[in-house]
Design a protein around this motif. Structure first.
Motif, short mmCIF file in Angstrom:
data_model
loop_
_atom_site.label_atom_id
_atom_site.label_comp_id
_atom_site.label_asym_id
_atom_site.label_seq_id
_atom_site.Cartn_x
_atom_site.Cartn_y
_atom_site.Cartn_z
N UNK A 318 21.38 3.08 34.59
CA UNK A 318 20.81 3.80 35.74
C UNK A 318 20.24 2.80 36.74
N UNK A 319 20.50 3.05 37.99
CA UNK A 319 20.03 2.14 39.06
C UNK A 319 19.38 2.98 40.15
N UNK A 320 18.10 2.78 40.37
CA UNK A 320 17.37 3.54 41.38
C UNK A 320 17.70 3.02 42.77
N UNK A 321 17.93 3.93 43.69
CA UNK A 321 18.16 3.56 45.09
C UNK A 321 17.28 4.43 45.98
N UNK A 322 16.98 3.91 47.13
CA UNK A 322 16.22 4.66 48.14
C UNK A 322 16.77 4.29 49.51
N UNK A 323 16.47 5.11 50.49
CA UNK A 323 16.98 4.88 51.83
C UNK A 323 15.98 4.11 52.67
N UNK A 324 16.45 3.60 53.79
CA UNK A 324 15.58 2.97 54.77
C UNK A 324 14.99 1.65 54.32
N UNK A 325 13.94 1.21 55.00
CA UNK A 325 13.31 -0.07 54.66
C UNK A 325 12.80 -0.12 53.22
#
Length: 635
Positions: A318-325
């Motif tokens: 599992x690899x956490x991702x988020x948007x923006x800066x």
């Protein structure tokens, strides 16, 4: 006796009665008593006169506790106390229980022979208690005349067999009735189809406070927000549990944390599902149906995402991702954590948190990262409080003071005996101006010169043992975790080395030092296997420059040892082993300017590989054993 302010019973009981009446459908089927209570908007009875209460006390032989007495002077009994007590006793119906239920005998059967007096006294409540329930769904309510506070109040105990819990205790009758009022609200808040909405002044006030708590949490005032949300959760107000669970999870709490009412929303599932799934996956005995139970009501897409995330978490992919800066900071933090700089990774996340944006109005903080195999180990309760105290989501507030990082400088932390898995024996290699990913090429055989995926020490050992088919009494290949040991150094660390054999030991310092410097340390000054020992060797440009080994009470040395590392400075004294070990580690730190990341080594996940043997092959006449194991069908 301590005097406490009297509770104002009448407005409380009137509010309860009115809300109960309004919650009933106009066309519902009710018995005569309930219909009369609905029309009168009163669940109580006429007040008990002082003479009636005095007669009750004479009959029972005890003066009643203050809050119950004051209640009777407003209403001589009560209907529908919570959801499971249909009628609560007034002055006439209250009576000593005298173990009428036989529960004293049942509870005493569960006591051990050496049970404490307090445990036996708890079981005896069924003999001495004053019974208040008159009609109920197998629910008992008892006032305890022997559990009396400084204010003269008797504790109230309630128990229901179908709840499979120990009796619940309330300090006084007011606390009991307030909890029954909350129970009434909780049951009414979950309305069946076709029933009127349960809305009144109390629910509207609580919902407004929930919204205020959400904004307080985003401004960093999480403690005030948590208190408000916990209160609203007691009334089963929508949003309260889901918002409060986000705070609790970041504080390291996982028990009964399900993000109710939020995790099944497709807007929030990408952030909240990983945290829920990771806690489920951490307990291998749990059937996956329990996870699906907490996702009841979710649409097919959310359920599919949950199953996919569960597979990834279990596989460690599992690899956490988020948007923006903030998403960019997540990637940088992961790379830092990958090589052991967990303090740097945490600072990177926190520095970017003020620009983080929630996925919707019921999202308080980034949470999916706690399931990421590299980022999840960053979380501690202290760091969770730091994150929650940081203003975010467009809200302004006072930034918290940054605490000291989890990793101390240097190497001396390895000598602490009571923490960090009590590393009584360990070994490591430090290599200068070489990246961690290049260490296998210097320390491993060609067929094993590759890094495994990041794992904890225990995970790596289980994986290695699961695939191992041959065991040798002379081979000593080390399973090492790798990372950065300072601005210019990399490390390979073994937290569970084999037995140290000074006659056959071969230091990897020379092999690791081609074109640079390498340092090898193997400490067993506090080992519980055999005699204490310590080895240090330094290689430069492929040659061992100097070394010493302390074993069997003697020191053997080669080459011109740096003065700061001269073993005579450490082993000629009568200091305890732990002090000698600490002094040696401090000297190595000072000589080479290195450190090892404590949190990453003991709590985090790092890349691992298996080195070539740290012992020479057996010589002529030396015996050894090799055990080969094969699984599968016989030919």
């Amino acid at each position: 006796m301590t005097n406490t302010p009297a509770f104002d019973w009448r407005p409380f009981l009137l509010r309860w009665s009115g809300e109960w009446s309004d919650s009933l459908p106009d066309a519902g089927t009710r018995n005569e008593k309930d219909e009369a209570a609905r029309q009168a908007r009163w669940l109580g009875f006429p007040p008990a006169a002082e003479a009636r209460i005095a007669a009750m006390e004479e009959r029972l032989g005890r003066r009643m506790p203050p809050t119950y007495r004051e209640f009777l002077m407003v209403s001589d009994g009560w209907q529908h106390a919570g959801g499971f007590v249909r009628l609560l006793a007034g002055a006439t119906d209250a009576r000593w229980h005298n173990n009428e239920s036989g529960l004293a005998d049942m509870f005493e059967e569960y006591l051990d022979e050496d049970a404490e007096p307090a445990e036996r006294q708890d079981a005896d409540i069924w003999r001495r208690g004053l019974q208040l329930e008159v009609e109920s769904d197998s629910t008992y309510v008892l006032l305890d005349p022997e559990d009396v506070g400084e204010d003269g109040e008797w504790a109230v105990y309630t128990w229901a067999s179908w709840r499979a819990e120990s009796p619940a205790r309330y300090a006084n009758f007011v606390e009991f009735m307030q909890d029954m009022y909350r129970e009434f609200h909780s049951l009414r808040a979950r309305r069946a189809d076709g029933e009127p909405e349960f809305a009144n002044e109390t629910t509207r006030g609580l919902d407004a406070r929930v919204e205020s708590a959400r904004l307080e949490a985003l401004r960093g005032d999480w403690e005030r927000a948590e208190h408000t949300l916990d209160e609203a959760k007691g009334y089963s107000r929508p949003r309260a549990a889901g918002l409060g669970d986000q705070i609790r999870r970041l504080l390291g709490q996982t028990y009964m944390v399900y993000f109710e009412g939020v995790v099944t929303d497709p807007r929030y599932a990408p952030e909240l599902l990983p945290a829920l799934v990771a806690e489920h996956a951490a307990h291998s005995y749990r059937d996956d149906s329990t996870l699906m139970f907490h996702l009841r009501g979710a649409d097919d897409d959310v359920v599919s995402l949950a199953r996919t995330t569960l597979e990834q978490v279990r596989a460690g992919t599992y690899r956490y991702t988020a948007t923006g800066p903030f998403g960019g900071a997540v990637e940088r933090a992961r790379e830092l954590a990958r090589w052991g700089d967990t303090d740097g990774a945490w600072r990177t996340l926190l520095d970017a948190l003020p620009v983080w944006q929630p996925l919707g109005p019921d999202h308080l903080a980034p949470l999916g990262w706690v399931a990421d195999p590299l980022l999840g180990p960053l979380l501690t309760p202290e760091r969770g409080r730091e994150l929650l105290s940081t203003p975010r989501g467009g809200q302004a507030g006072e930034a918290p003071t940054r605490p000291v990082g989890l990793d101390p400088d240097g190497l001396a932390w390895l000598a602490h005996p009571d923490a960090h898995d009590n590393l009584t024996s360990y070994r490591f290699v430090l290599v200068e101006d070489v990246k961690p990913e290049h260490l296998p090429g210097r320390l491993a055989d060609a067929n094993e010169a590759a890094l495994d995926d990041p794992m904890t020490c225990d995970e790596a050992r289980r994986r290695m043992r699961g695939g191992q088919r041959e065991f040798s009494s002379y081979d000593d290949k080390a399973l090492v975790a790798v990372g950065r040991a300072g601005a210019r150094w990399s490390f390979a660390f073994d937290s569970a080395p084999a037995h140290f054999d000074p006659q056959r030991f071969v230091s990897p310092a020379a092999a690791a030092s081609g074109g640079t410097r390498a340092v090898v340390v193997w400490s067993g000054l506090r080992t519980w296997r055999g005699e204490p020992f310590f080895h240090l060797s330094v290689g430069r440009d492929g040659v061992e420059e100097y070394a010493f080994t302390y074993a069997d009470g003697e020191t053997r040395r080669t080459g011109p040892i740096a003065p700061a590392l001269d073993p005579d400075r450490f082993f000629g004294s009568r200091e305890e082993a732990i002090e000698v070990e600490r002094s040696l580690l401090e000297a190595v730190t000072g000589e080479f300017g290195v450190h090892l990341p404590r949190h990453a080594i003991t709590q985090g996940r790092l890349h691992t590989f298996t080195t070539r043997s740290w012992t020479r092959p057996p010589g002529d006449g030396e015996t050894y054993a090799v055990i080969s194991m094969n699984w599968g069908d016989a030919p």
